[in-house]
Design a protein around this motif. Structure first.
Motif, PDB file in Angstrom:
ATOM      1  N   GLU A  30       1.124 -16.324   6.242  1.00 48.92           N
ATOM      2  CA  GLU A  30       1.942 -15.124   6.075  1.00 48.92           C
ATOM      3  C   GLU A  30       3.325 -15.471   5.526  1.00 48.92           C
ATOM      4  OE1 GLU A  30       3.726 -11.351   8.638  1.00 48.92           O
ATOM      5  OE2 GLU A  30       2.419 -12.819   9.616  1.00 48.92           O
ATOM      6  N   GLU A  73       0.753  -6.353   5.021  1.00 51.28           N
ATOM      7  CA  GLU A  73       0.474  -5.555   6.210  1.00 51.28           C
ATOM      8  C   GLU A  73      -0.817  -6.032   6.877  1.00 51.28           C
ATOM      9  OE1 GLU A  73       0.493  -1.434   5.234  1.00 51.28           O
ATOM     10  OE2 GLU A  73       2.575  -1.443   4.533  1.00 51.28           O
ATOM     11  N   ASP A 127       1.750  -4.424  -1.761  1.00 50.07           N
ATOM     12  CA  ASP A 127       2.166  -5.280  -0.659  1.00 50.07           C
ATOM     13  C   ASP A 127       1.360  -5.078   0.614  1.00 50.07           C
ATOM     14  OD1 ASP A 127       4.050  -6.442  -2.204  1.00 50.07           O
ATOM     15  OD2 ASP A 127       5.746  -5.320  -1.402  1.00 50.07           O
ATOM     16  N   THR A 128       0.331  -4.254   0.572  1.00 55.09           N
ATOM     17  CA  THR A 128      -0.460  -4.044   1.779  1.00 55.09           C
ATOM     18  C   THR A 128      -1.172  -5.319   2.216  1.00 55.09           C
ATOM     19  OG1 THR A 128      -2.242  -3.184   0.377  1.00 55.09           O
ATOM     20  CG2 THR A 128      -0.839  -1.573   1.509  1.00 55.09           C
ATOM     21  N   GLU A 135      -0.033  -9.012   8.847  1.00 54.28           N
ATOM     22  CA  GLU A 135       0.597  -8.649  10.112  1.00 54.28           C
ATOM     23  C   GLU A 135      -0.453  -8.208  11.131  1.00 54.28           C
ATOM     24  OE1 GLU A 135       3.432  -5.653   9.176  1.00 54.28           O
ATOM     25  OE2 GLU A 135       4.994  -7.084   8.590  1.00 54.28           O
TER      26      GLU A 135
END
Length: 247
Positions: A217, A92, A88-89, A95
């Motif tokens: 996103e 990140e 799931d990075t 983000e």
């Protein structure tokens, strides 16, 4: 800290203190080792590590030099590191991109030249023509954003964003293959960014870029769980296009 790490730290300190400036030649190995209180073997290991880090370069038959220490050079390894991030990075990274890119786009609106704006406009036109070719559309998409970020005239920011955004490219290609409305929506969002740049309106440019990044996103957050929380990079996914980086 290992002995080699200490040797690396000492050489870095010489650079930070200005005793070794960009482009300067290091003293002969035995002389530098003696001045730092290190063995020649430790000195060689430290130099090798700093060559890999692009801090030093060895010129065969001439000697060892400090590189230009430009951001694009020193941060070169960041892209490779980002590609190794797992699971799931990718979210990140999105983000991080959401924090950096809108502000960078606002900065570009205040600094972009007519020539740079013409380049951005050209990439937008190419995106319109490539709306039916997902991979080609995304390549022009990436070029659009690179041109915008370069218009900040901030090499450090541009380099960081290019590497941060690289991992999201495959996600965009994947999204384009499964979402029929992606092309039209993407082009519309880029048109909003372009219009803000034409107006040299920093606040509007930041808002348009934030909306654009948020769209991707949000889509990723909705769809990644269906794939077992993996980022779109597996063998069943679309091949990554050439070294484009941003959305």
């Amino acid at each position: 800290m290992s002995l080699t790490d200490r040797a690396i730290t000492r050489i870095r300190q010489l650079i930070r203190d200005g005793e070794l400036v960009p482009g300067s030649k290091l003293p002969p190995e035995h002389q530098l080792a003696a001045s730092l209180g290190l063995s020649r073997n430790l000195m060689r290991e430290a130099v090798k590590a700093l060559v890999v880090a692009r801090v030093l370069e060895i010129r065969r038959g001439d000697g060892t030099y400090v590189t230009s220490l430009e951001p694009a050079l020193l941060l070169e390894g960041l892209g490779g590191a980002v590609e190794l991030l797992q699971g799931d990075t990718v979210l990140e990274l999105m983000e991080a991109r959401r924090l950096f890119e809108p502000v960078a786009t606002a900065l570009a609106a205040t600094r972009i030249t007519d020539e740079e704006l013409a380049e951005v406009s050209g990439h937008l036109s190419a995106m319109r023509e490539a709306r039916d070719d997902v991979e080609l559309l995304n390549q022009h998409d990436a070029a659009f954003h690179r041109a915008v970020i370069r218009a900040t005239h901030n090499e450090t920011l541009a380099t960081l964003l290019e590497h941060i955004s690289g991992r999201t490219l495959r996600a965009r290609v994947w999204r384009g293959l499964v979402d029929a409305d992606t092309a039209d929506r993407t082009i519309t969002e880029h048109e909003a960014i372009h219009q803000a740049l034409v107006a040299r309106d920093a606040a509007l440019a930041q808002a348009a870029a934030l909306m654009h990044v948020n769209t991707t996103e949000r889509w990723l957050r909705e769809h990644l769980p269906e794939r077992g929380h993996r980022s779109p990079a597996g063998p069943s996914e679309p091949a990554e296009p050439a070294p484009s980086t941003e959305e």
